[in-house]
Design a protein around this motif. Sequence first.
Motif, mmCIF file in Angstrom:
data_model
loop_
_atom_site.group_PDB
_atom_site.id
_atom_site.type_symbol
_atom_site.label_atom_id
_atom_site.label_comp_id
_atom_site.label_asym_id
_atom_site.label_seq_id
_atom_site.Cartn_x
_atom_site.Cartn_y
_atom_site.Cartn_z
ATOM 1 N N GLY A 11 1.504 -12.931 24.614
ATOM 2 C CA GLY A 11 2.249 -13.943 23.800
ATOM 3 C C GLY A 11 3.606 -13.844 23.532
ATOM 4 O O GLY A 11 3.821 -12.658 23.322
ATOM 5 N N VAL A 13 5.583 -13.913 20.666
ATOM 6 C CA VAL A 13 5.430 -14.211 19.264
ATOM 7 C C VAL A 13 6.930 -14.245 18.561
ATOM 8 O O VAL A 13 7.763 -13.261 18.715
ATOM 9 C CB VAL A 13 4.824 -13.202 18.620
ATOM 10 N N GLN A 44 -7.811 -17.982 23.760
ATOM 11 C CA GLN A 44 -7.041 -18.008 22.591
ATOM 12 C C GLN A 44 -7.673 -17.094 21.638
ATOM 13 O O GLN A 44 -6.665 -16.256 20.777
ATOM 14 C CB GLN A 44 -7.223 -19.545 22.016
ATOM 15 N N ILE A 48 -5.405 -13.733 20.073
ATOM 16 C CA ILE A 48 -5.211 -13.689 18.626
ATOM 17 C C ILE A 48 -5.531 -12.302 18.291
ATOM 18 O O ILE A 48 -4.906 -11.812 17.311
ATOM 19 C CB ILE A 48 -5.892 -14.821 17.659
ATOM 20 N N ILE A 59 -1.199 -14.762 14.345
ATOM 21 C CA ILE A 59 -0.239 -15.765 14.901
ATOM 22 C C ILE A 59 -1.302 -17.111 14.783
ATOM 23 O O ILE A 59 -2.432 -17.191 14.579
ATOM 24 C CB ILE A 59 -0.012 -15.411 16.501
ATOM 25 N N LYS A 60 -0.390 -18.125 15.414
ATOM 26 C CA LYS A 60 -1.000 -19.390 15.850
ATOM 27 C C LYS A 60 -0.367 -19.707 17.265
ATOM 28 O O LYS A 60 0.839 -19.604 17.412
ATOM 29 C CB LYS A 60 -0.437 -20.419 14.765
ATOM 30 N N ILE A 61 -1.319 -19.960 18.106
ATOM 31 C CA ILE A 61 -0.620 -20.385 19.599
ATOM 32 C C ILE A 61 -0.014 -21.770 19.332
ATOM 33 O O ILE A 61 -0.890 -22.758 18.976
ATOM 34 C CB ILE A 61 -1.904 -20.048 20.528
ATOM 35 N N THR A 62 1.123 -21.789 19.952
ATOM 36 C CA THR A 62 1.794 -23.066 19.986
ATOM 37 C C THR A 62 2.030 -23.830 21.291
ATOM 38 O O THR A 62 2.528 -24.914 21.159
ATOM 39 C CB THR A 62 3.042 -23.111 19.044
ATOM 40 N N CYS A 82 3.719 -18.257 20.768
ATOM 41 C CA CYS A 82 3.033 -18.186 19.376
ATOM 42 C C CYS A 82 3.844 -18.092 18.201
ATOM 43 O O CYS A 82 5.259 -17.692 18.478
ATOM 44 C CB CYS A 82 2.199 -16.657 19.551
ATOM 45 N N LYS A 83 3.558 -18.399 17.119
ATOM 46 C CA LYS A 83 4.351 -18.181 15.952
ATOM 47 C C LYS A 83 3.764 -17.405 14.866
ATOM 48 O O LYS A 83 2.407 -17.402 14.658
ATOM 49 C CB LYS A 83 4.259 -19.825 15.180
ATOM 50 N N TYR A 84 4.552 -16.672 14.352
ATOM 51 C CA TYR A 84 3.744 -15.560 13.374
ATOM 52 C C TYR A 84 3.617 -16.309 12.078
ATOM 53 O O TYR A 84 4.215 -17.187 11.558
ATOM 54 C CB TYR A 84 5.295 -14.582 13.196
#
Length: 151
Positions: A11, A13, A44, A48, A59-62, A82-84
Amino acid sequence: MEYTHFVSVAGLVCNDKDEILLLKSPTRGWEYPGGMVEPGETLQDALIREVKEETGVDIKITGFIGVCKNIQKDIVNIDFFCKYTGGDLVTSDESLEVKWVRRDEALNLVTFPLTKKRLENMLSADDTVKCFNFRKEPFEVVAEEKYTVRR
């Protein structure tokens, strides 16, 4: 014929400052977080889990960036945006150091050829999906394509 492929995920991130999460691997130097998908695990969930284990970060996978394959060892690598979302930076057996870096610093830190190529793809991502195939030793891209995302 028996087929055996291994799958890894990684990812890119980013935090709210648009910095990138990197870790220092004991074997490959600086890299983005990721690792092998375990049997029965979703892509996913694997990403994570790997990010949390290696860095302490949630994280959130975007989004989806691309895919590549090691044609010598039949390993497929899948890369995501990914977003922190939380957590404190920590090290592990897989990470000697963990830190946030500016985008323009990231490529200077990463030296392992495959990791650098994948990071270049991650950082240049747009409305295309990147797909390449490679030999690892010595590192050589043997086929590379970009595919436009169609709706």
